[in-house]
Design a protein around this motif. Structure first.
Motif, PDB file in Angstrom:
ATOM      1  N   ARG A  12       2.325   4.419  -1.251  1.00 14.68           N
ATOM      2  CA  ARG A  12       1.934   5.392  -2.277  1.00 14.68           C
ATOM      3  C   ARG A  12       3.090   5.743  -3.217  1.00 14.68           C
ATOM      4  O   ARG A  12       2.864   6.085  -4.364  1.00 14.68           O
TER       5      ARG A  12
ATOM      6  N   ALA B 193      -3.119   3.769  -3.887  1.00 17.16           N
ATOM      7  CA  ALA B 193      -2.506   2.528  -3.403  1.00 17.16           C
ATOM      8  C   ALA B 193      -3.415   1.743  -2.462  1.00 17.16           C
ATOM      9  O   ALA B 193      -3.379   0.516  -2.450  1.00 17.16           O
TER      10      ALA B 193
ATOM     11  N   ARG C 294       0.820  -1.218   0.000  1.00 19.19           N
ATOM     12  CA  ARG C 294       0.000   0.000   0.000  1.00 19.19           C
ATOM     13  C   ARG C 294       0.853   1.266   0.000  1.00 19.19           C
ATOM     14  O   ARG C 294       0.374   2.342   0.319  1.00 19.19           O
TER      15      ARG C 294
ATOM     16  N   HIS D 273      -1.239   7.352  -5.879  1.00 19.52           N
ATOM     17  CA  HIS D 273      -2.169   7.942  -4.905  1.00 19.52           C
ATOM     18  C   HIS D 273      -3.315   7.011  -4.519  1.00 19.52           C
ATOM     19  O   HIS D 273      -3.885   7.138  -3.461  1.00 19.52           O
TER      20      HIS D 273
END
Length: 101
Positions: A5, A12, A3, A10
């Motif tokens: 970014r 994620a 996750r 953006h």
């Protein structure tokens, strides 16, 4: 890492299946880190269940597909392109129908 970014962008934290339309390995490579998606890990300590999970996924896919029929769309234009393997230049539109039960 899944996750991050900086790796995935953006969005994620959102479910975005289009991110993986060319496969998980290519999605991770496109993110700039070839092993950014560690679903089963890599190397000698990778998940012992990876082979089983992949086999189970293939069996589930086969079970779903056996109730469908596939036909090439009448609008298909045959135009093969040689990129290591032959691929259709304009894609391969397919008509999918449920088989009668």
């Amino acid at each position: 890492m899944h996750r991050d970014r900086e790796v995935w962008g953006h969005d994620a934290g959102e479910f975005n299946p289009l991110r993986f339309r060319d496969g998980a390995a290519r999605a991770a490579a496109a993110a700039g880190i070839p092993h950014a998606l560690l679903s089963f890990s890599i190397g000698p300590r990778s998940c012992i269940g990876q082979g089983f999970a992949m086999l189970e996924a293939k069996a589930a896919m086969a079970a779903m597909l056996r109730g469908l029929s596939f036909r090439v769309s009448p609008g298909y234009v045959h135009a093969p392109v040689d990129l290591i393997t032959l691929k259709p230049k304009f894609g391969l539109p397919v008509i999918v129908r449920l088989l009668d039960a």
